[in-house]
Design a protein around this motif. Structure first.
Motif, mmCIF file in Angstrom:
data_model
loop_
_atom_site.group_PDB
_atom_site.id
_atom_site.type_symbol
_atom_site.label_atom_id
_atom_site.label_comp_id
_atom_site.label_asym_id
_atom_site.label_seq_id
_atom_site.Cartn_x
_atom_site.Cartn_y
_atom_site.Cartn_z
ATOM 1 N N VAL A 6 -14.597 -0.431 -42.792
ATOM 2 C CA VAL A 6 -14.387 -0.286 -41.346
ATOM 3 C C VAL A 6 -14.329 1.188 -40.972
ATOM 4 C CG1 VAL A 6 -12.749 -0.683 -39.465
ATOM 5 C CG2 VAL A 6 -13.282 -2.522 -41.062
ATOM 6 N N PHE A 7 -13.629 1.988 -41.765
ATOM 7 C CA PHE A 7 -13.534 3.427 -41.515
ATOM 8 C C PHE A 7 -14.928 4.058 -41.485
ATOM 9 C CE2 PHE A 7 -13.144 7.816 -42.962
ATOM 10 C CZ PHE A 7 -12.217 8.305 -42.074
ATOM 11 N N LEU A 8 -15.774 3.708 -42.441
ATOM 12 C CA LEU A 8 -17.131 4.270 -42.485
ATOM 13 C C LEU A 8 -17.958 3.826 -41.274
ATOM 14 C CD1 LEU A 8 -18.024 3.990 -46.264
ATOM 15 C CD2 LEU A 8 -17.379 6.025 -44.982
ATOM 16 N N PHE A 9 -17.864 2.544 -40.911
ATOM 17 C CA PHE A 9 -18.580 2.068 -39.727
ATOM 18 C C PHE A 9 -18.096 2.787 -38.469
ATOM 19 C CE2 PHE A 9 -19.776 -2.158 -41.804
ATOM 20 C CZ PHE A 9 -21.105 -1.804 -41.916
ATOM 21 N N GLN A 10 -16.799 3.005 -38.382
ATOM 22 C CA GLN A 10 -16.268 3.672 -37.197
ATOM 23 C C GLN A 10 -16.680 5.140 -37.142
ATOM 24 O OE1 GLN A 10 -12.085 2.771 -37.077
ATOM 25 N NE2 GLN A 10 -12.450 0.784 -36.125
ATOM 26 N N PHE A 42 -15.947 -0.461 -28.889
ATOM 27 C CA PHE A 42 -16.897 -0.875 -29.915
ATOM 28 C C PHE A 42 -16.332 -0.650 -31.315
ATOM 29 C CE2 PHE A 42 -20.990 -0.093 -32.275
ATOM 30 C CZ PHE A 42 -21.361 -1.423 -32.321
ATOM 31 N N ALA A 43 -15.683 0.494 -31.538
ATOM 32 C CA ALA A 43 -15.066 0.780 -32.834
ATOM 33 C C ALA A 43 -13.939 -0.207 -33.130
ATOM 34 C CB ALA A 43 -14.544 2.214 -32.865
ATOM 35 N N GLY A 47 -13.625 -3.123 -36.124
ATOM 36 C CA GLY A 47 -12.438 -3.240 -36.969
ATOM 37 C C GLY A 47 -11.823 -4.620 -36.911
ATOM 38 N N LYS A 48 -11.709 -5.175 -35.732
ATOM 39 C CA LYS A 48 -11.108 -6.503 -35.564
ATOM 40 C C LYS A 48 -11.969 -7.584 -36.212
ATOM 41 C CE LYS A 48 -8.262 -9.518 -33.827
ATOM 42 N NZ LYS A 48 -7.081 -9.854 -34.560
ATOM 43 N N THR A 49 -13.280 -7.448 -36.119
ATOM 44 C CA THR A 49 -14.183 -8.432 -36.692
ATOM 45 C C THR A 49 -14.103 -8.448 -38.222
ATOM 46 O OG1 THR A 49 -15.686 -8.157 -34.833
ATOM 47 C CG2 THR A 49 -16.583 -9.182 -36.805
ATOM 48 N N LYS A 52 -9.771 -8.617 -39.243
ATOM 49 C CA LYS A 52 -9.061 -9.801 -38.725
ATOM 50 C C LYS A 52 -7.541 -9.587 -38.662
ATOM 51 C CE LYS A 52 -12.572 -13.084 -40.262
ATOM 52 N NZ LYS A 52 -13.627 -12.245 -39.873
ATOM 53 N N SER A 53 -7.147 -8.357 -38.351
ATOM 54 C CA SER A 53 -5.737 -8.006 -38.255
ATOM 55 C C SER A 53 -5.573 -6.958 -37.160
ATOM 56 C CB SER A 53 -5.249 -7.450 -39.586
ATOM 57 O OG SER A 53 -4.032 -6.770 -39.440
ATOM 58 N N ASN A 54 -4.684 -7.219 -36.219
ATOM 59 C CA ASN A 54 -4.471 -6.257 -35.134
ATOM 60 C C ASN A 54 -3.888 -4.951 -35.647
ATOM 61 O OD1 ASN A 54 -5.423 -7.995 -33.183
ATOM 62 N ND2 ASN A 54 -3.400 -8.819 -32.723
ATOM 63 N N ARG A 55 -2.885 -5.060 -36.492
ATOM 64 C CA ARG A 55 -2.216 -3.859 -37.002
ATOM 65 C C ARG A 55 -3.176 -3.006 -37.839
ATOM 66 N NH1 ARG A 55 3.431 -3.869 -40.385
ATOM 67 N NH2 ARG A 55 3.979 -1.718 -39.907
ATOM 68 N N GLY A 56 -3.927 -3.645 -38.715
ATOM 69 C CA GLY A 56 -4.892 -2.920 -39.536
ATOM 70 C C GLY A 56 -5.981 -2.276 -38.703
ATOM 71 N N THR A 57 -6.424 -2.992 -37.672
ATOM 72 C CA THR A 57 -7.463 -2.463 -36.787
ATOM 73 C C THR A 57 -6.972 -1.214 -36.070
ATOM 74 O OG1 THR A 57 -8.408 -4.653 -36.455
ATOM 75 C CG2 THR A 57 -8.916 -2.988 -34.806
#
Length: 81
Positions: A6-10, A42-43, A47-49, A52-57
């Protein structure tokens, strides 16, 4: 491992934001703020997709945004245009 992906995609999303901001250099500030909010959404959506965690996102999105901001500050300081 998912957080790293997710970090890399963001970071890719923030790089796209840099390109879009560069291409819209003559736009008004309001449009640039709206564009930033769209890229931020979008970022967060990526992350959410994947996480699947609000806190992690929120954590990964804030970390990637902070990393992007620090890199931009360093590049602007040491590589003036």
């Amino acid at each position: 491992m998912k957080s790293y992906i997710v970090f890399l995609f963001q970071i890719i999303v923030w790089s796209g934001y840099t390109l879009a901001e560069w291409l819209s250099s003559h736009d008004r500030l309001m449009f640039k703020v709206i564009m930033f909010m769209v890229f931020c959404y979008f970022a967060a959506y990526i992350g959410k997709t994947i996480l699947k965690s609000n806190r992690g996102t929120i954590l990964v999105t804030c970390t990637s945004l902070l990393s992007y901001a620090l890199l931009q500050l360093l590049f602007n300081k040491y590589l003036p245009q």
